[in-house]
Design a protein around this motif. Sequence first.
Motif, PDB file in Angstrom:
ATOM      1  N   THR B   5       0.624  -1.191   0.672  1.00 11.20           N
ATOM      2  CA  THR B   5      -0.313  -0.130  -0.089  1.00 11.20           C
ATOM      3  C   THR B   5       0.858   1.266  -0.128  1.00 11.20           C
ATOM      4  O   THR B   5       1.917   1.128   0.738  1.00 11.20           O
ATOM      5  CB  THR B   5      -0.965   0.189   1.307  1.00 11.20           C
ATOM      6  OG1 THR B   5      -1.773  -1.145   1.610  1.00 11.20           O
ATOM      7  CG2 THR B   5      -1.544   0.919   1.207  1.00 11.20           C
ATOM      8  N   PHE B   6       0.653   2.015  -1.026  1.00 11.79           N
ATOM      9  CA  PHE B   6       1.109   3.604  -1.435  1.00 11.79           C
ATOM     10  C   PHE B   6      -0.073   4.630  -0.257  1.00 11.79           C
ATOM     11  O   PHE B   6      -0.989   4.437  -1.059  1.00 11.79           O
ATOM     12  CB  PHE B   6       1.882   3.672  -2.707  1.00 11.79           C
ATOM     13  CG  PHE B   6       2.691   4.845  -2.195  1.00 11.79           C
ATOM     14  CD1 PHE B   6       4.201   4.860  -1.383  1.00 11.79           C
ATOM     15  CD2 PHE B   6       2.055   5.650  -2.329  1.00 11.79           C
ATOM     16  CE1 PHE B   6       4.904   6.468  -1.737  1.00 11.79           C
ATOM     17  CE2 PHE B   6       3.092   7.428  -2.336  1.00 11.79           C
ATOM     18  CZ  PHE B   6       4.384   6.821  -1.885  1.00 11.79           C
ATOM     19  N   ARG B  11      -4.891   5.742  -0.707  1.00 10.91           N
ATOM     20  CA  ARG B  11      -4.103   4.948  -0.255  1.00 10.91           C
ATOM     21  C   ARG B  11      -4.536   4.505  -1.234  1.00 10.91           C
ATOM     22  O   ARG B  11      -5.106   3.450  -1.770  1.00 10.91           O
ATOM     23  CB  ARG B  11      -4.174   3.980   1.045  1.00 10.91           C
ATOM     24  CG  ARG B  11      -4.405   5.613   2.376  1.00 10.91           C
ATOM     25  CD  ARG B  11      -4.475   4.027   3.542  1.00 10.91           C
ATOM     26  NE  ARG B  11      -3.670   3.018   4.241  1.00 10.91           N
ATOM     27  CZ  ARG B  11      -2.800   3.312   4.374  1.00 10.91           C
ATOM     28  NH1 ARG B  11      -2.483   4.204   4.835  1.00 10.91           N
ATOM     29  NH2 ARG B  11      -2.298   1.778   4.672  1.00 10.91           N
ATOM     30  N   MET B  12      -3.418   3.726  -1.945  1.00 10.41           N
ATOM     31  CA  MET B  12      -3.049   2.472  -3.364  1.00 10.41           C
ATOM     32  C   MET B  12      -2.679   1.021  -3.106  1.00 10.41           C
ATOM     33  O   MET B  12      -1.459   1.421  -2.434  1.00 10.41           O
ATOM     34  CB  MET B  12      -2.384   3.303  -4.375  1.00 10.41           C
ATOM     35  CG  MET B  12      -2.380   2.342  -5.240  1.00 10.41           C
ATOM     36  SD  MET B  12      -0.931   2.663  -7.113  1.00 10.41           S
ATOM     37  CE  MET B  12       0.250   3.587  -5.895  1.00 10.41           C
ATOM     38  N   THR B  13      -3.677   0.273  -2.560  1.00  9.40           N
ATOM     39  CA  THR B  13      -2.927  -1.074  -2.857  1.00  9.40           C
ATOM     40  C   THR B  13      -3.104  -1.697  -4.072  1.00  9.40           C
ATOM     41  O   THR B  13      -3.483  -1.752  -4.223  1.00  9.40           O
ATOM     42  CB  THR B  13      -3.476  -1.756  -2.110  1.00  9.40           C
ATOM     43  OG1 THR B  13      -3.624  -1.370  -0.744  1.00  9.40           O
ATOM     44  CG2 THR B  13      -2.701  -3.008  -1.142  1.00  9.40           C
ATOM     45  N   THR B  14      -1.547  -2.360  -4.537  1.00 13.24           N
ATOM     46  CA  THR B  14      -1.679  -2.836  -5.546  1.00 13.24           C
ATOM     47  C   THR B  14      -1.545  -4.594  -5.926  1.00 13.24           C
ATOM     48  O   THR B  14      -1.907  -5.046  -5.198  1.00 13.24           O
ATOM     49  CB  THR B  14      -0.988  -2.061  -6.705  1.00 13.24           C
ATOM     50  OG1 THR B  14       0.714  -2.342  -6.297  1.00 13.24           O
ATOM     51  CG2 THR B  14      -0.460  -1.159  -6.679  1.00 13.24           C
ATOM     52  N   PHE B  15      -2.192  -5.340  -6.700  1.00  5.27           N
ATOM     53  CA  PHE B  15      -1.881  -6.484  -6.395  1.00  5.27           C
ATOM     54  C   PHE B  15      -1.730  -7.287  -7.476  1.00  5.27           C
ATOM     55  O   PHE B  15      -1.335  -6.567  -8.682  1.00  5.27           O
ATOM     56  CB  PHE B  15      -3.188  -7.353  -6.040  1.00  5.27           C
ATOM     57  CG  PHE B  15      -4.573  -6.920  -6.951  1.00  5.27           C
ATOM     58  CD1 PHE B  15      -4.949  -5.786  -6.353  1.00  5.27           C
ATOM     59  CD2 PHE B  15      -4.690  -7.572  -8.208  1.00  5.27           C
ATOM     60  CE1 PHE B  15      -6.057  -5.513  -7.735  1.00  5.27           C
ATOM     61  CE2 PHE B  15      -5.666  -8.064  -8.597  1.00  5.27           C
ATOM     62  CZ  PHE B  15      -6.142  -7.113  -8.420  1.00  5.27           C
ATOM     63  N   LEU B  26      -6.127  -0.601  -6.430  1.00  2.00           N
ATOM     64  CA  LEU B  26      -7.242  -0.372  -4.810  1.00  2.00           C
ATOM     65  C   LEU B  26      -7.390   1.141  -4.493  1.00  2.00           C
ATOM     66  O   LEU B  26      -6.469   0.581  -3.257  1.00  2.00           O
ATOM     67  CB  LEU B  26      -8.084  -1.769  -4.135  1.00  2.00           C
ATOM     68  CG  LEU B  26      -9.224  -1.564  -3.536  1.00  2.00           C
ATOM     69  CD1 LEU B  26      -9.926  -1.147  -4.148  1.00  2.00           C
ATOM     70  CD2 LEU B  26      -8.545  -3.276  -2.705  1.00  2.00           C
ATOM     71  N   MET B  90      -9.281  -3.033 -12.237  1.00  2.00           N
ATOM     72  CA  MET B  90      -8.845  -3.762 -12.272  1.00  2.00           C
ATOM     73  C   MET B  90      -8.392  -3.936 -14.532  1.00  2.00           C
ATOM     74  O   MET B  90      -8.844  -3.127 -14.850  1.00  2.00           O
ATOM     75  CB  MET B  90      -9.232  -4.705 -12.670  1.00  2.00           C
ATOM     76  CG  MET B  90      -8.746  -6.070 -12.580  1.00  2.00           C
ATOM     77  SD  MET B  90     -10.115  -7.964 -12.423  1.00  2.00           S
ATOM     78  CE  MET B  90     -11.229  -8.250 -13.357  1.00  2.00           C
ATOM     79  N   GLU B 136       3.693  -4.188 -12.777  1.00  2.00           N
ATOM     80  CA  GLU B 136       2.671  -3.922 -11.484  1.00  2.00           C
ATOM     81  C   GLU B 136       2.545  -2.197 -11.440  1.00  2.00           C
ATOM     82  O   GLU B 136       1.654  -1.578 -11.388  1.00  2.00           O
ATOM     83  CB  GLU B 136       3.445  -4.323 -10.342  1.00  2.00           C
ATOM     84  CG  GLU B 136       3.087  -3.704  -9.060  1.00  2.00           C
ATOM     85  CD  GLU B 136       3.390  -2.313  -8.509  1.00  2.00           C
ATOM     86  OE1 GLU B 136       3.094  -1.858  -7.689  1.00  2.00           O
ATOM     87  OE2 GLU B 136       4.113  -1.502  -9.128  1.00  2.00           O
ATOM     88  N   ARG B 140       0.070   1.538 -11.388  1.00  2.00           N
ATOM     89  CA  ARG B 140       0.388   3.144 -10.066  1.00  2.00           C
ATOM     90  C   ARG B 140      -0.512   3.680 -11.779  1.00  2.00           C
ATOM     91  O   ARG B 140      -1.176   4.887 -11.248  1.00  2.00           O
ATOM     92  CB  ARG B 140       1.490   2.941 -10.533  1.00  2.00           C
ATOM     93  CG  ARG B 140       2.268   2.301  -9.262  1.00  2.00           C
ATOM     94  CD  ARG B 140       4.216   2.124  -9.600  1.00  2.00           C
ATOM     95  NE  ARG B 140       4.537   0.975  -8.857  1.00  2.00           N
ATOM     96  CZ  ARG B 140       5.429   0.780  -7.682  1.00  2.00           C
ATOM     97  NH1 ARG B 140       6.358   2.591  -7.435  1.00  2.00           N
ATOM     98  NH2 ARG B 140       6.406   0.686  -7.532  1.00  2.00           N
ATOM     99  N   SER B 241      10.302   4.108  -4.678  1.00  2.00           N
ATOM    100  CA  SER B 241       9.420   2.220  -5.116  1.00  2.00           C
ATOM    101  C   SER B 241       9.289   1.932  -6.694  1.00  2.00           C
ATOM    102  O   SER B 241       8.505   0.672  -6.809  1.00  2.00           O
ATOM    103  CB  SER B 241       7.992   2.506  -4.675  1.00  2.00           C
ATOM    104  OG  SER B 241       7.060   3.344  -5.396  1.00  2.00           O
ATOM    105  N   ILE B 242       9.595   2.550  -7.815  1.00  2.00           N
ATOM    106  CA  ILE B 242       9.853   1.911  -8.999  1.00  2.00           C
ATOM    107  C   ILE B 242      10.742   1.214  -9.502  1.00  2.00           C
ATOM    108  O   ILE B 242      11.518   1.701  -8.910  1.00  2.00           O
ATOM    109  CB  ILE B 242       9.770   3.557  -9.169  1.00  2.00           C
ATOM    110  CG1 ILE B 242       8.530   4.133  -9.768  1.00  2.00           C
ATOM    111  CG2 ILE B 242       8.932   3.354 -11.328  1.00  2.00           C
ATOM    112  CD1 ILE B 242       8.527   5.509 -10.676  1.00  2.00           C
ATOM    113  N   MET B 344       2.695   8.594  -9.504  1.00  2.00           N
ATOM    114  CA  MET B 344       3.603   8.860  -8.443  1.00  2.00           C
ATOM    115  C   MET B 344       3.159  10.045  -8.188  1.00  2.00           C
ATOM    116  O   MET B 344       2.911  10.108  -6.653  1.00  2.00           O
ATOM    117  CB  MET B 344       4.775   7.748  -8.245  1.00  2.00           C
ATOM    118  CG  MET B 344       4.678   6.427  -8.164  1.00  2.00           C
ATOM    119  SD  MET B 344       3.443   5.452  -8.007  1.00  2.00           S
ATOM    120  CE  MET B 344       4.431   5.565  -5.818  1.00  2.00           C
TER     121      MET B 344
END
Lengths: 361, 361, 361, 361
Positions: B5-6, B11-15, B26, B90, B136, B140, B241-242, B344
Motif C-alpha cells: 500500500t502506498f 491509499r493505493m494497494t496494488t496486486f 485498489l 482492474m 505492476e 500505478r 519504489s518504482i 507516483m
Amino acid sequence: MSYNTFGRLLRMTTFGESHGPAIGALLDGCPPGIPLTEADIQPFLDKRRPGQSRYVTQRREPDKVRILSGVFSDDERPEQVTTGTPIMLMIENTDQRSKDYAEIRDKFRPGHADFTWQAKYGIRDYKGGGRASARETAARVAAGAVARKIVPGITIRGALVQMGERAIERDNWSWEEVDENPFFCPDPEAAKEWAGYLDAIRKKGDSIGAVVEVRATGVPAGLGAPVYGKLDQDIAAALMSIPAVKGVEIGAGFAAAAMTGSEAADEIVMDDGQPRFLKNNAGGILGGISSGQEIIARMVVKPTSSILTPRRTITRHGTETEIVTKGRHDPCVGIRAVPVAEAMLALVLADHVLLHRAQVG
Amino acid sequence: MSYNTFGRLLRMTTFGESHGPAIGALLDGCPPGIPLTEADIQPFLDKRRPGQSRYVTQRREPDKVRILSGVFSDDERPEQVTTGTPIMLMIENTDQRSKDYAEIRDKFRPGHADFTWQAKYGIRDYKGGGRASARETAARVAAGAVARKIVPGITIRGALVQMGERAIERDNWSWEEVDENPFFCPDPEAAKEWAGYLDAIRKKGDSIGAVVEVRATGVPAGLGAPVYGKLDQDIAAALMSIPAVKGVEIGAGFAAAAMTGSEAADEIVMDDGQPRFLKNNAGGILGGISSGQEIIARMVVKPTSSILTPRRTITRHGTETEIVTKGRHDPCVGIRAVPVAEAMLALVLADHVLLHRAQVG
Amino acid sequence: MSYNTFGRLLRMTTFGESHGPAIGALLDGCPPGIPLTEADIQPFLDKRRPGQSRYVTQRREPDKVRILSGVFSDDERPEQVTTGTPIMLMIENTDQRSKDYAEIRDKFRPGHADFTWQAKYGIRDYKGGGRASARETAARVAAGAVARKIVPGITIRGALVQMGERAIERDNWSWEEVDENPFFCPDPEAAKEWAGYLDAIRKKGDSIGAVVEVRATGVPAGLGAPVYGKLDQDIAAALMSIPAVKGVEIGAGFAAAAMTGSEAADEIVMDDGQPRFLKNNAGGILGGISSGQEIIARMVVKPTSSILTPRRTITRHGTETEIVTKGRHDPCVGIRAVPVAEAMLALVLADHVLLHRAQVG
Amino acid sequence: MSYNTFGRLLRMTTFGESHGPAIGALLDGCPPGIPLTEADIQPFLDKRRPGQSRYVTQRREPDKVRILSGVFSDDERPEQVTTGTPIMLMIENTDQRSKDYAEIRDKFRPGHADFTWQAKYGIRDYKGGGRASARETAARVAAGAVARKIVPGITIRGALVQMGERAIERDNWSWEEVDENPFFCPDPEAAKEWAGYLDAIRKKGDSIGAVVEVRATGVPAGLGAPVYGKLDQDIAAALMSIPAVKGVEIGAGFAAAAMTGSEAADEIVMDDGQPRFLKNNAGGILGGISSGQEIIARMVVKPTSSILTPRRTITRHGTETEIVTKGRHDPCVGIRAVPVAEAMLALVLADHVLLHRAQVG
C-alpha cells in the motif's frame, strides 16, 4: 508513518522545538530484553553534538539523554533491559539564548523553512527555527542508537565523501580515519585539504554543500517488503526526511544513468558457500529486498542558507526587504548530518528486521 | 504505508503478477463527487503501454482498465462520479506467453529481483517476473490518473532528460516535444540523436540507463507534513519504489553538494502579489513543505539487466552457471518509467492535499 | 494504530510506567492556532486524580501536567496556541512508594495483567503494575482535554449509570448532579444509596463492577468512515482499550437483541428544519456514520481484582500458591474510569472530524 | 487501519457495491508457503450465502470466489501456496435484480445507513444498499478463510446464543448441533423453539435481534499489544465493524458490572504443567494480552430495519413521508452474521500472531 512518526513496526515519534524546554523521541515497538542504558546512547549524541570544532555551530548543549520509560532492572536482574513498552528518550534544551527575535519573526530567511511553515500553519515558532531546526535530529540520533541495539549483527557507519566540489579518493578509504578528523572524512588526504577549504568558506561567512555516504554490513538477504515497503524506498524516505537533504541514491545511484546493462548488472558467484555479487552496483538491494551484500546509500546536503551575505527576501506581510542571517551556524551542515544519516539507516534496518520476522518468521 | 500500500490518506494497494489472470490497484480515500470513467484513465495507460515503438518491449497487452467499484451514475445524474468508497481498477493480463520457464526458474538473473525474492520468501512466481515485474507499474499509472482528477488545478508532467551519457540541452526544453518522439524527450535535438544511439544499443542486445524528470505546477504553498510526512520525503519514497530506480533528487539535487550558501539560497521577491523564488533550487519544497513554486524531481533508472550477453550467475541450488536473458525487453526502461513517475507524483500530491486539509482545513 | 498509539490522524502515543520517573502522551496531528495552556488540561486530570474521596485509591499524586512542545506565544500573540507540531504532555510521578515488591514480582495476581505480560515479554516492570497500571489513563485524560479544544462545538460528558446490580433511574438523570457526588452518578437518589453500598464493599476489602455511559452532543452528521473506519468501531476500540473494560455498546446496545425491527428502527421526522430520530436507538450512529443525533456509548468496568480475600494463584515459576493483594486500591474502579471514557470519546470524535474534513472537505 | 482496510500487519481491504460488477477483499501481509486454493475458502462463503433456508434472504448468489493473485504452483510444486504477495479475492455479483429504485433513492430507510451516507458523501449508491449492504461481509468471510490457514493451530467457531428474548441453555451447548439447524444454534432445544418463533416474526413482516458468540481455542498466551493494540480492543473493533452490530463483550462482559472482585477474579492453578484459570471470566484476555485460555466474545446484532410495517421517514429533500421496505430480507440478520464474526476473529488472531512474532520473535 504519520506526521511526526517514522517507521512501520519500530516507530519513532519525535517532538520538541529548538528553544522549548526539551526535545525527544518516543520509540515504540522495540523488542523486550535488550540491554539498554543511557550510556549506550550518549556516545552517538556526542558525535552529533555542536560546539566540538570550529567547523560546526558554536551552540553549546550537553545533549544529555534521559530514558524515561520502557526499561527495567531490579536486584535480581541488575542489567537494565528494554521491556517492550515505549521508550521515551528526552533531551532537555539548555542553551536557548535569549536574544532579539524580531528580525527572524518578521522576515523569511531564504532557503529556510520560514516561509513554507508560515504558509502552512499560519503560525510558527521562529525561535531558533522552532521545530524546523536541525536540533530535532538529536532525537533521531538517540533513537538510532537504540535501533542499533536491536540489530547487533549489523554494523552501520557513515562518512562525508564530498565537500563542495572536492570528493574523496575512494582508494584512500579508511574507516579508522573517519574518527580522526573533524569532518568524518574517510580519506586522510582529503581531510587535510578540506580543513583549509572550509576555513576559507567560514571566514567569508559562506557555507558549502556535501555528500554523506552510509553503509551497513552484516545485513542478511531478505529484508524489504515489495512493492511499497521496499528497503530502498524506506532508506530514501529516511534520508530525505533529514533537514537540508535534496537527494538520495543507492549503490551506483545517478551514475547508473550512464551505464549499459552489461556494465551495471552484477554477476553473481559463490564465495565460501555464500552468493557474492562481483560489483554490488545495486548497493545491496535488488527488487526492494536486501541481497546480503553491503548496503550503500548516499545523500546530498545543501549548504546552509544562514550566511553573512545580505539576501533579498520578503517579510511576512509580503513586502520586499533584505536579510543577513547572523548567529551560530555550521559552514558545512553535511558534517553533522553524518551521525544523523547513520541513525536513520539503523532505524530502517531494525524496522525491516522486525517486519521480515513478522511475515516470514 | 504497509507492504503493498502506498499513501497516507489516499491509499493505493496494488496486486497481481505478470502472468496471473489480472493486476490492479485498489484506491481508497478518494473524495466523493469527482467525475471519473475509464476514459479518464486509459490514455495514461496507453502512454505506458508496451509495444508502441521499437524502443520498448514488444509484449502486446491492450492494458484495458475496468473500474469495478467506487463510482456511480443513474438516470438523474448520468455523469459517473466517485462515491468516496474504494475504487477498484482492474487490468486483465492477456499476453502471458506460454513458454519454457525452466531457465528463469532455476537461475537467478543478475540485476533482477530473482535472488532476493527467493531469499526472502523461499518461493517466487518466476513467470514473467511475477510480482517483481515492471508490469505492476500499470496499476500505478491507472491509480495516478484518478489522483490527477482529485487535484485538477495541478499539472503534472514528466520527461526523459538523460539517456546514457547524453543529457538534454535545457534551453531546448519544450513540453510539446515530449509527445512527439518515442522517448518522452523534451529536446528535439536530443530526441533525434537518441534514436540512433538507442538503436545501436538495442542491436547489440544491450541496454542503457536514464534520468527521468517530473514537474508539477499549480501546487499551492503549504503541502507537506514535517518532520516525517515531508513532501520531499514522500516523493523520494514514491519514486524509489518504482522498479530499477536507484536515486532520487529534488530541485538542484546532487548538484547542491558543490554549491555555496550564497549560490544555493533562493532569494525571494514579490511578483504580482505573490512570493517568487528567484532560482527555485529547492525544487518547490523547503523544510518539507511546498513553497508554491514548481515541484521538480528527478530519478535515475538503471539499465535493464535483461541483456543478450552471457553473464555469470548461480542457480537456486547455489552452483555457478551462466545466463542469457532472452525475451521481450526494453533497451531503455527509463522511457516507460516516465508515465509511472508522473503517476507516483500525482498520488503523492493528491494525498498531501487531503492530509493538509485534514489538519489545517 | 500501532502498539502504543491511538488514532488515525489525531494520534496519541502514551508512555511511562506507574513507578517510573514520568508518564505522558505525545499528541500528533492537532490543528494549529488552537488556544491551549496547562490550565485547559488540569481540571480533567483533577477529576480523574486519586485520593479525592474514600471511594478511590489513596495514592496521592498531584498529576500536574506540563506541555513540553507544540505550543507558542510571544509578545505579539500572548495567548498560547497550538502550532501544528507534536504536543508533548508530561506528568511526573511523585508518589512511588518504596515498598517490598517481592510478592508482586513472584506471584501473578489473578485478574491482573501480571501473567499475560510475563508470558508475552518474558519480563515485566511489576512495580505498581508498571505500564499495565491504570495510571496510564492519566495520559489519556490529558490528551483528551486537548481533543476537546479541537472540537469546541461538541460537548462530551460521562456518568456512572450502574454500580454492581444497582442501576440508576433514567428519569432522574441530571448532568448537574454528576459533579455533586463522588461517583459521577447522574441520579441523586442512586448516589445516596451507592454511598452506603460501596462503603460496605470497601470495608469487606472487596470490590464491585460498574457501567459507564458517555454521551456527545453537537456532533454533526457525517462523521465516520465505512467500512473499517466506522465511528462506532473506533469508539468500541477506544473504550475497550481502557483497563478493566470488558464490553462496549452503542445506543440500545445489547438490549437490541430482544427488539423487533418495528421497535428498533428509528422513525425520522423533521424538527425545526433538521432531521430528528424519534428514538435514537442507534446511539447517533448508522452504518458507521454519525446521524447528528446524540452519540451514546456505554462500557462495563469489571471489579478490580485487588482484594483482601486470599486467592489461589501460581508463581512465575509455575508453582501453586495464594495471594492477598494489599495496597491502595479503588473499591469501584468504574468511578475513575468516567473521565477516561470521556477523554477517549473526545479523541475519537476529534480524529473523525479531521478525517472527514480530509476526504469530504 | 484506514477507511476500508482492517488489520495491522495482515491487512484486508474490501471493495465493491451490492449491485456493482463485483466485490472482493485484497489481503496483504500473508506469510508465504501456505497451501491455499479456492476450495479452502468456498465452504465458509457457502455458510454465509443467502437463500439457503426460509430464515434468510432469498437473494440467490453463488458467491464463487476467485483468487486472482498471491498464490503459485508449478509442475515441481503442484500444491498451490501463497507467495507473500497480495491475495486478491474476487466475488462477482450475479443477482442484481433490475428493479425500480426510485423509492430507495428518494427516501431514507429508518435504521439503515441511507441518511448518514448521504449526509457524509453527498452521494450514495443506493442500489441494493451499495457499499453499506451486508453483502460486503462476503469479502470478509473469504479473507477470514485465508486467515484461518495462517494459524492452523487455532480453532475458531461461532454460534447464535440468543434470538429475541430467547437465549440458549448453556448446559445444552453442542458444537455439533451448530451445523444441524438453520440458526447456527448450539442448543438443540432452543433451535426447535426458534424455528416457530422466527416463522411467526417473518410472517408478520417483522424482524428480530440476536446475540452471536465466537470462541477461539488453541490461542497461545502472549498475543496482544498493549496499550493500544490490545487483543480485546481489536476484537471489539472487528466485531463492531460488522453491519448492524451495536455491542461487543469479552468473557463475562456486561455481567461483570454486577460482580464483586471476589467473584470476578479468576484463580489460577496448574493443570498438567500449564496454568489454568478456574473461571475464565476474562474471556481469555487479561491486560489486552491472551492468557492461553479460550477466547470468548459476543456481539449483539440489531433486527434488520427492513420490515413491512410502514414507518415515518423523510425524503432526501427533507420532507416527511412514509416508507415500507419491501424486497428480500433476513428476518434475523444475526444468523448470517455468525460466519462473519468468525471471519473477523480469525483475521484479528492471525494479525496478532504476526504482530507478536515481529516484536518478540
